[in-house]
Design an enzyme around this catalytic site. Structure first.
Site: not given
Length: 443
Positions: A30, A121, A147, A149, A261, A266, A269, A272
Site C-alpha cells: 500500500d 468492486t 462478498f 460483511r 425496517a 449505509g 459499499c 455507492k
C-alpha cells in the site's frame, strides 16, 4: 503459495491476513506509509473482530509482511487487487483511479504465468480494459469479487459461502481459454481449505463475475428498501411493519433476512455500489433496466428524514435546546466504519436543528469525531444517557438492543422518550415502563 495483495485497506488487510492464516506466504502492499507501519507491527488500523489476532499471528510466523514497495510483489504467483473504488466526487459513477494506479504499478513486476486477481468492486467491463495492460506481460487477469460483511469479514474470507472467478473465455465457444483454465486451477489451490469444506467454486467469464458482486449488493439493497417502503405504508395505515416482515418472511421464496425496517443502509459499499451500478447501466444504454435502483436510494434516504421527524415529534415539535442522546455512530454493529452512516447523518441533522447532541458508540467514536467534531462524544453508554430528553437508537449494538434496561435508563434520563431507529427494542416493555416509544413503521 506466494501471494501479493495490492491495497491494504479494509478489503486488502483482511484478505492478506486471512490468506496467511491458511498457510500462504503473503505480502501486502500500500502507498500509505502510516497504514503499513501499523500493519507491520501486527496491529489492525480499524476494528474488525478477529483481524487483530490474525495479523499478530501472521507477522510472528513470518508468513505475512507489509511494505510500500511494489517491487515486493515480484515472485508472487497470484496478485490480488483490493483497492477502493469510491464514488466520483462529481457524479455517481465509480472512481477507478486506485485500480488503474495499482495495475500500472504492478505491471513492471509481473512474470509469465502470474495471475492478477481483481477483488475490488468495479463497473462491468473494467476487467476487459485492464486485461489489455496485464496480458502483454504473459500474466492472466481474472476477476474474483469479494462478498464480505463488515463485522464478519474474517469469517467470510476464510469460510465464504461461495467463490466466484471470472476468467478470459473464447468468444466462439464461451469456454475458458487455456490461460483462463490454468488461472482457475491456481485459485482453487489458493482457496483449497474452503473448497475442501464444500464451498461452491463458480467459474465464469470476467463480465459475469463483475456483475455478480454489484447484482448481489443491489438485491440486498432492494430487500432493505422494499421493507422500508412498506414501513412508509404502515405509518400511513397503522399497520406494524415488523409483524408484516415476520409474516412474509416465512415464505421460503422471500426469507426474513434483510427485512428489518429502520433508518436504512449505509457504509462504504451498498450506497455507492448501487449508484455506480445505475451509472454504468446508463453508460451501456440500459438505464431503464435498473431505474428502480434510484428509487431505492430515495427510499433509503427518506427513512433518515423519518427518524428526525420522530425525534421532533417526541420532543413536542422542536428539538432546539433539547438534549438528545444518539446510541450508535457506526453504520452497523461490530464495525467502526462511519462511511455514509445513517446514525451520524441523523445526529448531524438534529444538531443542525439546535439540539444538544451526544453520541456514543463502542468502537466508532474516534472516527466519528474526526469527521463531525461539532457533536459531543461520550464513550460510556450510561454517561451519555445522563439528562437526555430523548434517546435515539440508530446502531443495533447488543448493549443498546439487548442490554439496555428500560428501568435503568429511566433513572438516567430527564425524559422518557425513545426513538427506535432500528426496530430492535420491545415496544410493549418500554411503554409499560412509562416510556413514549416511537418506531419505524410500528404503531
Amino acid at each position: 503459495m506466494r501471494l501479493s495483495v495490492i491495497g491494504c485497506g479494509y478489503l486488502g488487510a483482511v484478505h492478506a491476513a486471512a490468506m496467511a492464516s491458511i498457510g500462504h506466504v503473503v505480502v501486502g502492499i500500500d502507498v500509505d506509509e502510516g497504514k503499513i507501519e501499523t500493519l507491520s507491527r501486527g496491529e489492525a488500523p480499524f476494528f474488525e473482530p478477529g483481524l487483530q489476532e490474525l495479523l499478530s499471528e501472521g507477522i510472528t510466523s513470518g508468513k505475512l509482511s507489509f511494505t510500500t514497495e511494489m517491487s515486493a510483489a515480484k515472485g508472487a504467483e497470484v496478485h490480488f487487487i483490493g483497492v477502493g473504488t469510491p464514488q466520483q466526487k462529481d457524479g455517481h459513477a465509480a472512481d477507478l483511479t486506485y485500480v488503474n494506479a495499482a495495475i500500472d504499478g504492478l505491471v513492471p513486476f509481473l512474470s509469465e504465468g502470474d495471475i492478477v486477481a481483481g477483488k475490488s468492486t468495479v463497473p462491468v467491463g473494467t476487467a476487459a480494459t485492464l486485461a489489455d495492460r496485464v496480458e502483454p506481460t504473459g500474466a492472466t487477469l481474472v476477476w474474483n469479487p469479494e462478498f464480505l460483511r463488515e463485522g464478519f469479514a474474517v469469517q467470510d474470507t476464510i469460510d465464504p459461502d461461495r467463490l466466484v472467478v471470472g476468467v478470459p473465455v473464447d468468444p466462439s465457444t464461451r469456454a475458458g481459454t487455456a490461460a483462463g483454465e490454468r488461472a482457475a486451477e491456481l485459485l482453487r489451490e489458493v482457496y483449497h481449505p474452503a473448497i475442501a469444506k464444500g464451498t461452491p467454486f463458480i467459474v465464469t467469464d470476467r463480465a459475469t463475475a463483475e456483475l455478480v458482486k454489484v447484482a448481489a449488493n443491489a438485491f440486498l439493497a432492494t430487500k432493505i428498501s422494499f421493507i422500508n417502503a412498506m414501513a412508509e405504508i404502515a405509518e400511513a395505515t397503522g399497520a406494524d411493519v415488523t409483524q408484516l416482515a415476520d409474516a412474509i418472511g416465512h415464505d421460503a421464496r422471500i426469507g426474513r433476512r434483510f427485512l428489518g425496517a429502520g433508518i436504512g443502509f449505509g457504509g462504504g459499499c451498498l450506497p455507492k455500489d448501487i449508484r455506480a451500478f445505475a451509472a454504468r447501466a446508463e453508460e451501456l444504454g440500459r438505464g431503464e433496466s435498473v431505474a428502480f435502483l434510484r428509487q431505492m436510494d430515495e427510499i433509503n434516504l427518506r427513512r433518515r428524514d423519518r427518524a428526525v421527524e420522530l425525534v421532533i415529534s417526541g420532543l413536542g415539535g422542536s428539538a432546539f435546546g433539547k438534549k438528545v442522546t444518539v446510541l450508535g455512530a457506526a453504520f452497523k454493529p461490530h464495525s467502526d466504519d462511519i462511511r455514509d452512516s445513517p446514525a451520524l447523518d441523523v445526529a448531524v441533522r438534529l444538531k443542525g436543528l439546535g439540539a444538544e447532541v451526544t453520541v456514543t458508540d463502542p468502537q466508532a467514536i474516534d472516527n466519528a469525531r474526526r469527521v463531525h467534531p461539532q457533536l459531543t462524544y461520550v464513550a460510556d453508554r450510561d454517561d451519555a444517557l445522563q439528562g437526555a430528553d430523548v434517546v435515539v437508537v440508530v446502531t443495533e449494538w447488543d448493549e443498546y438492543r439487548r442490554q439496555l434496561d428500560h428501568n435503568h435508563a429511566a433513572g438516567l434520563t430527564a425524559g422518557r422518550v425513545i426513538v427506535d431507529g432500528r426496530n430492535c427494542l420491545d415496544p410493549g416493555a418500554w411503554r409499560a415502563a412509562g416510556w413514549t416509544y416511537l418506531g419505524m413503521g410500528r404503531p
